[in-house]
Design an enzyme around this catalytic site. Structure first.
Site, PDB file in Angstrom:
ATOM      1  N   TRP A 126      44.076  51.535  67.533  1.00 30.17           N
ATOM      2  CA  TRP A 126      44.160  50.858  68.828  1.00 30.17           C
ATOM      3  C   TRP A 126      43.623  51.757  69.950  1.00 30.17           C
ATOM      4  CZ3 TRP A 126      48.453  50.939  65.474  1.00 30.17           C
ATOM      5  CH2 TRP A 126      48.617  49.764  64.740  1.00 30.17           C
ATOM      6  N   GLU A 169      60.921  60.593  56.377  1.00 25.67           N
ATOM      7  CA  GLU A 169      60.350  60.112  55.131  1.00 25.67           C
ATOM      8  C   GLU A 169      58.868  59.837  55.357  1.00 25.67           C
ATOM      9  OE1 GLU A 169      60.515  55.938  55.975  1.00 25.67           O
ATOM     10  OE2 GLU A 169      60.180  57.556  57.415  1.00 25.67           O
ATOM     11  N   GLU A 179      57.555  58.597  58.558  1.00 28.44           N
ATOM     12  CA  GLU A 179      57.654  59.537  59.683  1.00 28.44           C
ATOM     13  C   GLU A 179      58.640  59.098  60.764  1.00 28.44           C
ATOM     14  OE1 GLU A 179      53.782  61.849  60.149  1.00 28.44           O
ATOM     15  OE2 GLU A 179      53.104  59.789  60.311  1.00 28.44           O
TER      16      GLU A 179
END
Length: 800
Positions: free
Chosen positions: A317, A432, A435
């Protein structure tokens, strides 16, 4: 009109761009094999240049503007129909045709880089059916440089060489130079949104501005092409660390005919591709996506820091990002990087994965850890900790060792330090693989177990049996608790399946005595709007991370719990498209295009990830089924130029915002993790078994398990209250100690000094036996030998 000076009267130099990116028909990447420069192409148009050194200049926009001076004004990015094709199989060069919607003219561009110098070359042809109409056209090159990772602070000016005007930009010791094979008829340097060429032409269809300089701002360079001379020319844009270097590179490149450059460029790429494994035989698109995937993985290795492989050249983006968001995906994540290196290894390349391993060894922290992500220079960008990112370098070292690809490099220190870090700091991971959350993650545990078994193999081959056994036993400890930590028995996502793997069991790192019922814990979801609920029962949030337990050989694909968990994620996360199945990361995800299709700006709605289709293909192969539909799906999720996106749109088409079901969103494209997963799936199908599977892991946990130890680990940071009968209770600490302990309520007392192995972890192993039906507790305290002091309190672990 002729105007000089820095045109300060035409607006503040820091104005942000006013145009948007509308044409989403193709994205590509061209790479100059020896010039240390990247060119990322958007619809065949350069939108970003990444120069992989500490200096990272970027160019967001390079496009042509066309007008007849009377009735219309077109820009390539927004007003034309676009078609992009790769020049040949492995070649990261592109042919782009941008056409007038009314069919009156077309601009065809062959885009490559000089094979030897940091210079973009764009051979351009203007064609159309009506010669008289073509003679009315005026064409302009517009370049908006974003040098040194930002639009602000750029300076543009016009200089001359042998009477030929050259458009220049500079910022903080980096120069850009642009010219065509014939002189520009007019040139101008302006501020974006105020006095740039787009604003000038849009006003009255005439190029009125001819500013010679625009200082310290968000600028754009404009040059009018003299079409009276020819309608075929080469536009060149070069970079350098001085004005002289940039201009010299520019004219050196233009001094060689484009066709000669093109032949060399294609030959170099195709020669690299000729050494790959014949994995295209497992594809269903005649090897097209395999060829682009392999070349893209090579192109994402930095050339000033050999072995540094970034996650993507893209900025997700990017049209909605400011200069302050400098990272994008132009960073090293060890998880993504090891996946990329392993995919190249699967395709037959051993040299690049070895460079990657050496780079990781140099970038590893002294304590054995790695930054969450970091620049190619090794400088940390985000500073979170993810235990899987510490495990993956061990897996790469093991695989290179297994395939005799280490050359003369010895990764012993990398493996030793990383294994020690995992044992000292696990099993709770601060983040994990998505993130976002700390706790017990199935995917993180899978990578840690596999890495520790690989490390033990390495230690044993070096003759260090004690460290090998210690490391294996810690892996056994993790493996024995996988279901305890990561499976819910009270899930409500499927009324008929209460027991399945959850995404993560939330727990804070360092919480020595976590309280409360794990089934009642709440998981906070990131990236949701402030008016949306963000806290959900952790037992009802799932992802496909547990499939990594099958990938590495820790659990069987046909285990009933695995089968039921697959049913749950299919019901909660699966999406069917015309291309094939694809999955969301996890339910309630907010990382993705907004509900209206707008760009993600901190809150959104998670969309479907093609790489998860590849993960599912690996699971199906492990279960003895065909992976064909998953390979076909990934091939169809790719762009026409062979790029796999991070996410695809998961709703009905929204053509007004260029969102189409199963097609790329504005997320990162290409995503190297997805390309790596695709290549590894091809290799797995070719081999008839999962390429990432580790024989030593499956032999230990899927065989007779005779070598597995029943062990519980107590640490000051994780003070377990119970251990099983006939297990080993391992008391572990970060410094030498004497354990003062008793298993009969202090009626008898024992003192045992801790041992330390090559991992420099001190520990004492105690037998957890039960002498009566009432059970017992093991009580202990510490005498810290380095500081000559007692702990001052007792601890107890009950034997069940």
């Amino acid at each position: 009109m002729q105007q000089d000076g820095n045109n300060e009267a035409f607006g503040a130099p820091g104005i942000e761009p006013k145009w948007t990116h509308g044409n989403k028909n193709g994205v590509g990447t061209a790479y100059s094999a020896s010039s240390k420069i990247w060119f990322t192409l958007f619809g065949g148009i350069v939108t970003e240049v990444y120069y992989p050194t500490v200096d990272r200049p970027q160019i967001r926009d390079l496009q042509y503007l066309v007008t007849d001076g009377k009735t219309f004004f077109h820009e390539e990015l927004r007003d034309m129909h676009c078609k992009v094709e790769r020049l040949s199989g492995h070649t990261l060069g592109f042919s782009c045709t941008n056409s007038d919607p009314q069919g009156r003219y077309a601009i065809t561009k062959d885009v490559i880089t000089d094979p030897y110098l940091p210079c973009l070359l764009q051979r351009t042809r203007l064609t159309g059916p009506d010669e008289a109409f073509l003679r009315t056209l005026k064409m302009f090159a517009l370049c908006a440089p974003h040098l040194e990772v930002g639009g602000a602070g750029n300076t543009g000016y016009v200089t001359r060489l042998n009477g030929m005007p050259i458009l220049m930009a500079c910022k903080q010791g980096v120069w850009l130079a642009m010219v065509a094979t014939f002189p520009f008829a007019k040139t101008s340097c302006g501020y974006v949104g105020s006095s740039d060429g787009w604003t000038d032409l849009h006003d009255n269809l005439q190029m009125d501005y001819e500013f010679k300089r625009a200082d310290n701002g968000n600028i754009a360079l404009t040059g009018e092409l003299d079409l009276s001379k020819t309608r075929e020319f080469t536009l060149a844009m070069a970079l350098g660390h001085s004005e002289h270097r940039a201009i010299m590179t520019l004219f050196q490149s233009l001094g060689v005919p484009f066709d000669q450059h093109l032949t060399r460029y294609k030959n170099q790429w195709e020669a690299v591709g000729a050494h790959t494994q014949p994995l295209q035989n497992a594809s269903h698109d005649s090897g097209s996506l395999f060829q682009s995937s392999y070349s893209l993985l090579l192109a994402h290795e930095d050339k000033s820091y050999p072995g540094a492989m970034i996650a993507s050249l893209a900025i997700p983006w990017g049209e909605a990002k400011s200069d302050q968001d400098q990272g994008g995906y132009h960073l090293v994540w060890t998880r993504d990087m090891v996946s990329s290196a392993t995919a190249l290894l699967a395709a037959g390349d051993t040299a690049t994965p070895l460079r990657a391993l050496i780079f990781l060894a140099v970038s590893q922290h002294e304590d054995g850890g790695f930054a969450q992500n970091f620049w190619v220079s090794g400088e940390a960008y985000w500073c979170g900790v993810q235990l899987d990112e510490v495990a993956f370098p061990i897996l790469l070292a093991w695989r290179l060792f297994h395939e005799k690809g280490l050359g003369d490099f010895d990764p012993y220190e990398l493996v030793r330090k990383a294994a020690a870090y995992l044992i000292r700091n696990g099993p709770v991971t601060p983040q994990e693989r998505w993130e976002e959350v700390s706790g017990y993650s199935p995917s993180t545990l899978a990578s840690n177990i596999a890495a520790l078994i690989c490390a033990s193999v390495y230690f044993r081959k070096r003759g260090d049996e004690a460290t090998a056994a210690f490391t294996e036993e810690y892996a056994d400890f993790l493996e024995s608790h996988v279901e305890d930590w990561t499976v819910t028995n009270e899930g409500s996502l499927d009324p008929g399946i209460p027991r399945y793997y959850r995404r993560i069991l939330p727990e804070q790192v360092g919480d020595a005595n976590p309280a409360g019922n794990p089934e009642a814990r709440t998981l906070s979801i990131k990236n949701l709007r402030s008016d949306q609920p963000s806290d959900f029962p952790a037992k009802d949030v799932v992802d496909g991370g547990f499939l990594e337990l099958v990938r590495f050989g820790i659990r069987s694909a046909n285990d009933p719990l695995m089968i039921n968990s697959v049913k749950v994620i299919d019901a909660a996360l699966k999406l069917e498209t015309s291309a094939g199945p694809v999955w969301h990361r996890y339910n309630h995800d907010g990382y993705g295009q907004k509900e209206d299709g707008g760009p993600f700006t901190g809150a959104g709605q998670g969309r479907a990830w093609p790489l998860l289709t590849g993960e599912r293909g690996h699971y199906e192969l492990a279960a003895g089924r065909s992976a064909e539909i998953y390979i076909r799906a990934m091939e169809q999720f790719a762009s026409p130029t062979g790029l796999l996106p991070e996410q695809v749109w998961d709703e009905a088409d929204k053509p007004e915002v260029f969102m189409f079901l199963g097609k790329p969103t504005g997320s990162a494209m290409p995503l190297m993790w997805a390309h790596a997963e695709y290549i590894k799936l091809l290799r797995s199908v070719s081999d008839g078994k999962v390429y990432d599977a580790i024989p030593e892991v499956s032999q230990r946990y899927l065989g007779d398990r005779k070598n597995c130890k029943l062990i519980e680990v107590w640490k000051p940071e994780r003070q377990v209250a119970f251990t099983q009968k006939d297990s080993i209770l391992r008391i572990q600490a970060a410094e030498p100690f004497r354990l003062h302990w008793s298993n009969d309520g202090w009626q008898s007392q024992n003192n045992t000094d801790s041992n330390a192995n090559a991992l420099q972890i001190d520990f004492v192993d105690l037998p957890a036996t039960v002498s009566s039906s009432k059970g017992m507790s093991i009580r202990f305290t510490f005498f810290w030998r380095n500081s000559d002091r007692w702990e001052g309190r007792d601890y107890a672990v009950t034997v069940q």
